[in-house]
Design an enzyme around this catalytic site. Structure first.
Site, PDB file in Angstrom:
ATOM      1  N   GLU A 143     -33.196  57.108  91.176  1.00  0.00           N
ATOM      2  CA  GLU A 143     -33.374  57.615  89.820  1.00  0.00           C
ATOM      3  C   GLU A 143     -34.827  57.530  89.369  1.00  0.00           C
ATOM      4  O   GLU A 143     -35.371  56.436  89.236  1.00  0.00           O
ATOM      5  CB  GLU A 143     -32.505  56.808  88.841  1.00  0.00           C
ATOM      6  CG  GLU A 143     -32.643  57.241  87.401  1.00  0.00           C
ATOM      7  CD  GLU A 143     -31.889  56.338  86.443  1.00  0.00           C
ATOM      8  OE1 GLU A 143     -31.741  56.722  85.267  1.00  0.00           O
ATOM      9  OE2 GLU A 143     -31.449  55.244  86.863  1.00  0.00           O
ATOM     10  N   GLU A 240     -25.660  57.424  78.700  1.00  0.00           N
ATOM     11  CA  GLU A 240     -26.522  56.246  78.738  1.00  0.00           C
ATOM     12  C   GLU A 240     -27.517  56.319  77.592  1.00  0.00           C
ATOM     13  O   GLU A 240     -28.720  56.476  77.783  1.00  0.00           O
ATOM     14  CB  GLU A 240     -27.242  56.154  80.092  1.00  0.00           C
ATOM     15  CG  GLU A 240     -27.880  54.785  80.317  1.00  0.00           C
ATOM     16  CD  GLU A 240     -28.700  54.715  81.593  1.00  0.00           C
ATOM     17  OE1 GLU A 240     -28.528  53.745  82.335  1.00  0.00           O
ATOM     18  OE2 GLU A 240     -29.494  55.636  81.848  1.00  0.00           O
TER      19      GLU A 240
END
EC number: 5.3.1.22
Length: 259
Positions: A143, A240
């Protein structure tokens, strides 16, 4: 409509972690994700998942001392054994919890280490993790995270991540594309999703600025969600974000989308 997963590290923080599973289910979520499960025995978390009819879609490999500000150790040449031990631990949890993919945080680049050593360490660690995860039937994700939120983070851009994945050369290694981090670091969210979709195994969201829920910032979520559907993305989108007030009060965006 995309499938959404509640990130229990960020959402429902009004209650303790183990109580957030019920809150997520009551709010209509069928899936969850979180940063780390390691503060609890896997059997305890599995019980919460099963009791609330939830699927776990993602958690991270161990990432060093999070409370002390570490954000991953995969690029740290002096902590290779610690990283590899963490891979084994993550796989044990993944098997117990039924999760199919694990995210690897590169970490902040340690001071005094040259660029070639950082890259070689990261690539070697990813190759090791990918082999171990492949044997367990799992995907490995990496990520990019924007450098404003985490100054010094080693992996910041989508193309950088794809180049590293190409060097790793593992069929089970993919990109985790976080729309919030991408918007802050590079923009071009819709075009990047389209261009890199075959390399993306998981998507996460938050609006910008503020990292709050969709509809609080500059992004056109109605367009983006329709675009993601048109592209044929079949995975979950992890929510998120930091609720602007309470989690439940901020879920109107999802309720409007459902109708």
């Amino acid at each position: 409509m995309p499938q959404f997963a509640a990130n229990l590290t960020m959402l429902f923080t009004e209650v303790p972690f183990l109580d957030r599973f019920e809150r997520a289910a009551r709010a209509g979520f069928k899936a969850v994700e979180f940063l780390f499960p390691y503060d609890h025995e896997p059997e305890v978390i599995r019980e919460k998942l099963d009791a609330n009819g939830l699927t776990l879609v993602l958690h991270n490999l161990p990432a060093g001392d999070w409370a002390a500000g570490e954000r991953g150790i995969a690029c740290h040449p002096d902590r290779v054994q610690e990283f590899r031990d963490g891979v084994g631990r993550a796989i044990r949890y993944a098997k117990a919890l039924g999760v199919k993919q694990l995210n690897c945080l590169a970490g902040k680049a340690p001071a005094g280490v040259d660029a070639a050593t950082l890259r070689r360490t990261f690539v070697d660690n990813l190759r090791f993790a990918a082999r171990e995860l492949e044997q367990a039937g799992l995907k490995l994700l990496v990520e990019p995270i924007n450098h404003f939120d985490i100054p010094g983070f080693y992996l910041t851009r989508s193309d950088q991540a794809v180049a590293i994945l190409d060097e790793v050369g593992a069929p089970n290694a993919f990109l985790q594309y976080d729309i919030y981090h991408a918007q802050r670091e590079e923009g071009e969210v819709a075009a990047t999703l389209q261009r890199l979709l075959p390399r993306i195994a998981h998507v996460q969201l938050a609006d910008n600025p503020g990292r709050n829920e969709p509809g609080t910032g500059e992004l056109n979520w109605e367009f983006l969600f329709a675009h993601i559907d048109r592209l044929g993305y079949a995975g979950h989108i992890g929510c998120e974000y930091k609720p602007l007030t309470t989690t439940e009060a901020g879920l109107g965006w999802m309720q409007r989308l459902a109708h």
